[in-house]
Enzyme design. Structure first.
Site, PDB file in Angstrom:
ATOM      1  N   ARG A 319      35.237  75.839  61.455  1.00  0.00           N
ATOM      2  CA  ARG A 319      35.224  74.660  62.449  1.00  0.00           C
ATOM      3  C   ARG A 319      34.367  75.006  63.690  1.00  0.00           C
ATOM      4  NH1 ARG A 319      37.545  69.297  62.977  1.00  0.00           N
ATOM      5  NH2 ARG A 319      38.096  69.397  60.694  1.00  0.00           N
ATOM      6  N   PHE A 353      41.085  73.658  66.884  1.00  0.00           N
ATOM      7  CA  PHE A 353      40.953  74.432  65.743  1.00  0.00           C
ATOM      8  C   PHE A 353      39.661  74.900  65.629  1.00  0.00           C
ATOM      9  CE2 PHE A 353      41.179  75.265  61.103  1.00  0.00           C
ATOM     10  CZ  PHE A 353      42.384  75.642  60.780  1.00  0.00           C
ATOM     11  N   ALA A 519      44.695  68.687  62.086  1.00  0.00           N
ATOM     12  CA  ALA A 519      43.332  68.234  61.874  1.00  0.00           C
ATOM     13  C   ALA A 519      43.190  66.721  62.484  1.00  0.00           C
ATOM     14  CB  ALA A 519      42.620  68.165  60.514  1.00  0.00           C
ATOM     15  N   GLU A 729      42.752  65.606  68.667  1.00  0.00           N
ATOM     16  CA  GLU A 729      42.093  66.982  69.079  1.00  0.00           C
ATOM     17  C   GLU A 729      40.921  66.577  70.110  1.00  0.00           C
ATOM     18  OE1 GLU A 729      42.269  68.077  64.899  1.00  0.00           O
ATOM     19  OE2 GLU A 729      42.620  70.159  65.912  1.00  0.00           O
TER      20      GLU A 729
HETATM   21  N1  MTE Z   1      50.086  65.764  71.010  1.00  0.00           N
HETATM   22  C1  MTE Z   1      51.388  65.914  71.511  1.00  0.00           C
HETATM   23  N2  MTE Z   1      51.986  65.248  72.452  1.00  0.00           N
HETATM   24  N3  MTE Z   1      52.012  67.330  70.881  1.00  0.00           N
HETATM   25  C2  MTE Z   1      51.349  67.792  70.113  1.00  0.00           C
HETATM   26  O1  MTE Z   1      51.863  68.989  69.778  1.00  0.00           O
HETATM   27  N4  MTE Z   1      49.324  68.405  68.686  1.00  0.00           N
HETATM   28  C3  MTE Z   1      47.922  67.903  68.509  1.00  0.00           C
HETATM   29  C4  MTE Z   1      47.679  66.437  68.683  1.00  0.00           C
HETATM   30  N5  MTE Z   1      48.410  65.853  69.760  1.00  0.00           N
HETATM   31  C5  MTE Z   1      49.934  67.737  69.625  1.00  0.00           C
HETATM   32  C6  MTE Z   1      49.526  66.258  70.104  1.00  0.00           C
HETATM   33  C7  MTE Z   1      47.283  68.420  67.488  1.00  0.00           C
HETATM   34  S1  MTE Z   1      46.890  70.046  67.332  1.00  0.00           S
HETATM   35  C8  MTE Z   1      46.668  67.851  66.328  1.00  0.00           C
HETATM   36  S2  MTE Z   1      46.012  68.396  64.949  1.00  0.00           S
HETATM   37  C9  MTE Z   1      47.240  66.421  66.388  1.00  0.00           C
HETATM   38  O2  MTE Z   1      48.113  65.997  67.465  1.00  0.00           O
HETATM   39  C10 MTE Z   1      48.428  66.276  65.178  1.00  0.00           C
HETATM   40  O3  MTE Z   1      48.751  64.920  64.830  1.00  0.00           O
HETATM   41  P1  MTE Z   1      47.855  63.822  64.179  1.00  0.00           P
HETATM   42  O4  MTE Z   1      47.208  64.128  63.025  1.00  0.00           O
HETATM   43  O5  MTE Z   1      49.015  62.765  63.964  1.00  0.00           O
HETATM   44  O6  MTE Z   1      46.837  63.353  65.403  1.00  0.00           O
HETATM   45 MO1  MOS Z   2      46.143  70.772  65.238  1.00  0.00          MO
HETATM   46  S1  MOS Z   2      45.053  72.574  65.793  1.00  0.00           S
HETATM   47  O1  MOS Z   2      44.858  70.763  63.708  1.00  0.00           O
HETATM   48  O2  MOS Z   2      47.494  71.524  64.589  1.00  0.00           O
END
Ligand code: MTE
Ligand code: MOS
Length: 799
Positions: A319, A353, A519, A729
């Site tokens: 990535r 990522f 992701a 992300e």
């Molecule tokens: N937002 C909150 N409040 N807490 C989290 O742990 N994780 C992030 C993002 N936003 C996270 C967050 C990460 S690393 C990812 S990949 C995405 O949320 C995952 O959720 P989604 O696929 O529903 O966006």
């Molecule tokens: Mo998010 S780093 O793809 O959990």
């Protein structure tokens, strides 16, 4: 049924609703995994014995001392494992190791009646080590040629030839540090064994299916004997994609051997010293520009610090390589990536990522080269944007590339860039010791898992006889608002009010073979699956309703809990519950399993070519900072963001994700400084920043004084659930604007044309060294080679 992106009349998606658990979170009624322990009888607590060396062979492990401690029930060691003693997916992570690979690694686990007894028991375990040589820093690893995993290269055209012909060529090195996830809820699991030997593990995991698979192989069971449930997480950020598996396996093993429930919840320091973090990256690069600043060629070698095992390092590296272009057209490129193996925690997924690290490199390059080219940095960025029709280096068309320019222009206006740049210039002219600057940076982030197979999801939707709805899907909730969005999707798809839909916790026995909630794709994937299930149910209910209303089933409409038919007058509609009740009597199935697979993706990971992403998420940020020339301390005065989430599924959630992502990114780039003991003393390899007192997280005082987030409008994304785009992300990388603003403010202390090298994180100390170098350049009246700050960002040479 309707296309995935079409919204019906009066949809629940798009409404600004609060997070589905907001009240539970705020009142403390929300239950997290470890809260279950106090509601369960006879629970044992697990506590690790952690290594006191970075690399060593365990010659003696004596557990009898622990068994003498009152309350200690058992010590789990490698001998107890009925299946495979490994907690990874690459078979390079022994759960109970004989060779210690990092300082703090868990060697065995003590089970006791109380936390205190378990802790004292762990203290009483005697370990003898045969110390081995260790590799701690990224540069030590490069020198020692300590590599792991595959080397990958993204290539287009002839980069060497492009550099040979370019009017201006620069070279340098860039380095960016890691980051601790610091989720509020540390890793936690609670395992129980059912009457027939089935194992039930409740776990704070982003990836229940993989936790299930690892628990099963450690215990020597098949997957149908292990169920994993995740209620919700108190934050995860990628840190619970792979890291929970081993802890869940320890709890499950303990439960299997003792017949009692076993809980495992790391303390903050255990979590910091045991679990993987964001990958630090190093890059060496050569870049070529035309006379007027167009990128012509780039050659770069990226090196990721993977820590002691591979974990997700290879996909993170991929990535990074797929994001080194960020928003810019680079006609000829050769970006090589490799992973070093060091005696540190195994670095893992972290919001973005690898994307943030890849984009860091190109933004660092542009930020450093702009003064040497004599071009305003924002102008240099804009003029290199992708144009519609161009391809990424890995061969994917940059669809909607015109949005980059549209978002940029909107931001230039909404942030009043011209006026404020002028104000900052006037301020700086009158202020020798405080300097201000504004920087703009763009984001283009690919959405979908690079590994094509992960882009699938399942859901289970139940309509009960009373018309109420219960949904279950493969994604987990970590605070990001996925469940809220999924409730809105089901409510929209079934044409019932939001209040008619409930959501049940994520479990592997409801929806199997799920992908990690990661992701940023979970709304796309699980939303697609939920809509698919709802569409099936609705088609059957439309038959029933058609008969009830005397209309053709295709003319039946479901809206906000009312069911009507085209051409029928007011008052002739019936309730959704009535139709559900009638469907039951007619023996029509009222529930369905839904499935979704993202279409049109392919990826050749060896050649690093293909179309791995469904679409790109775009955004841009404008940040203004003020730097103090005496101390290097700084303040973020104002941030403006325009970000593309397609047509938002849930605007309050999305704005929260943009704000949270930005602040987390700013923490990574400016405050959060992981320090490891790289000396030769007995503490070699020890994480020195073991708590919030030494590891500086963003807090209220680091928030921008003014923070404006705007969602880009009229942005329907064809082919994605209700026209939306992923959001989790991409906003992290908007924070690169903070770093670039700091660089530009520091430049204010130096002569014109001075290229500022800034270490990352750009702590006040790093900023101080950078501005010291800038001032020295004024005195020398010649471009500087840098002083202390240059250690981590060596001097740039125009060759
Ligand atoms: N937002 C909150 N409040 N807490 C989290 O742990 N994780 C992030 C993002 N936003 C996270 C967050 C990460 S690393 C990812 S990949 C995405 O949320 C995952 O959720 P989604 O696929 O529903 O966006
Ligand atoms: Mo998010 S780093 O793809 O959990």
């Amino acid at each position: 049924m309707s296309a995935l992106s079409d919204r019906p009349v009066d949809p629940a998606v798009g409404l600004p609703v609060p997070h589905e658990s907001a009240i539970l979170h705020a009142t403390g009624r929300a239950i997290f995994t470890d809260d279950l322990a106090s509601r369960t009888a006879g629970v044992l607590t697990a506590w690790p014995v952690q290594s006191t060396h970075a690399h060593a062979r365990v010659s003696v492990l004596r557990t009898d001392g622990a068994l003498g401690v009152p309350g200690v029930v058992r010590v789990l060691t490698a001998d107890d494992v009925p299946g495979i003693n490994d907690s990874g997916i690459k078979h390079d992570e022994p759960l109970f190791p004989t060779e210690v690979m990092f300082y703090g690694q868990a060697l065995c686990w003590v089970l006791a009646e109380s936390t205190e007894a378990a802790r004292l028991g762990a203290d009483a375990v005697q370990v003898e080590y045969e110390v081995l040589t260790s590799v701690v820093t990224l540069s030590e690893a490069i020198t020692a040629e300590s590599f792991q995993g595959e080397t990958r290269t993204v290539r287009r055209g002839d980069a060497d030839a492009a550099l040979a012909e370019a009017a201006r060529v620069f070279e340098g090195e860039s380095e960016v540090g890691g980051q601790e996830h610091f989720y509020l809820e540390t890793q936690a699991a609670l395992a129980q064994v059912e009457d027939d030997g089935r194992v039930f593990v409740q776990c704070s995991t982003q990836h229940p299916s993989e936790t299930q698979a690892i628990v099963a192989h450690v215990l020597g069971l098949s997957s149908n004997a292990v169920t994993v449930q995740c209620l919700r997480m108190g934050g995860a950020f990628g840190g619970k994609e792979m890291q929970p598996h081993g802890f869940a396996a320890v709890a499950a093993l303990g439960a299997l051997l003792t017949g009692r429930p076993v809980r495992l919840r790391l303390t903050r320091t255990q979590d910091l010293t045991l679990t993987g973090k964001r990958h630090p990256f190093h890059a060496s690069w050569r870049v070529g520009f035309s006379e007027d600043g167009l990128l012509l060629g780039l050659k770069a070698t990226l090196t990721a610090d993977g820590g002691w095992s591979l974990d997700l390092s290879e996909p993170v590296l991929s990535r990074a390589l797929c994001h080194i272009d960020n928003a810019y057209w680079i006609p000829a490129i050769e970006a090589r990536g490799r992973i070093v193996k060091t005696n540190k925690t195994s670095q893992t997924a972290f919001r973005g990522f690898g994307g943030p690290q890849g984009m860091f490199m190109i933004e660092d390059i542009l930020g450093r080269c702009a003064p040497l080219l004599g071009i305003d940095p924002a102008e240099l960025r804009r003029k290199n944007f992708y144009a519609p029709g161009q391809l990424t280096p890995y061969g994917q068309p940059v669809r909607h590339a015109e949005r980059l320019g549209a978002i940029w222009t909107q931001l230039v206006h909404s942030s009043a860039l011209a006026r404020r740049t002028e104000e900052a210039r006037a301020f700086n002219a009158a202020s020798p010791h405080l300097k201000r600057a504004l920087a703009l940076t763009p984001v283009k982030f690919g959405i979908s898992f690079n590994f094509t197979a992960f882009n699938q999801a399942g859901a289970l939707v139940h309509v009960y006889k009373d018309g109420s709805v219960l949904i279950n899907h493969g994604g987990t909730e970590m605070g990001q608002g996925l469940h809220t969005k999924m409730l809105q999707v089901a409510s929209t798809a079934l044409g019932v009010p939001l209040s008619a839909v409930r959501l049940a916790p994520t479990r592997t026995d409801k929806v199997p073979n799920t992908s990690a909630t990661a992701a940023s794709s979970s709304s796309d994937l699980n939303g697609g699956a939920i809509k698919n299930a709802c569409d099936q149910i609705l088609a059957r209910m439309a038959d029933v309703a058609g008969r009830m209303l005397g209309a053709h089933s295709q003319d039946v409409r479901f809206t906000r809990g009312r069911v009507s038919a085209l051409g029928l007058g007011a008052g002739q509609d019936i309730g959704f519950a009535e139709v559900a009740g009638e469907a039951y009597l007619q023996r029509v199935q009222l529930w369905a399993a839904g499935f979704y697979r993202t279409e049109g993706l392919y990826w050749d990971q060896k050649a690093m070519q293909g179309e791995p992403f469904k679409y790109f998420a775009y955004g841009a940020a404008a940040t203004e900072v003020e730097v103090d020339g005496f101390t290097g301390a700084y303040r973020v005065r104002r941030v403006d963001i325009v970000h593309d989430v397609g047509d938002s599924l849930s605007p309050i959630i999305d704005i929260g994700q943009v704000e949270g992502g930005f602040v987390q990114g700013a923490g990574w780039l400016t405050l959060e400084d992981l320090r490891w003991d790289a000396g030769d003393g007995p503490g070699r390899g020890r994480l020195l920043t073991q708590s919030a007192s030494t590891y500086k997280l963003p807090s209220l005082s680091e928030m921008p004084d003014e923070f404006n987030v705007t969602l880009f409008e009229r942005a329907t994304e064809d082919g994605a659930i209700y026209g939306s785009k992923a959001v989790g992300e991409p906003p992290v990388m908007l924070a690169l604007s903070v770093r670039e603003a700091l660089r530009q403010a520091v430049a204010g202390f130096g002569p014109a044309g001075h290229s500022v090298e800034l270490a990352s994180p750009a702590t006040p100390e790093a900023v101080f060294w950078a501005l010291t170098a800038a001032r020295a350049a004024v005195e020398a009246e010649a471009p500087t080679q840098g002083t202390s700050g240059a250690e981590r960002a060596p001097a740039l040479t125009d060759t």
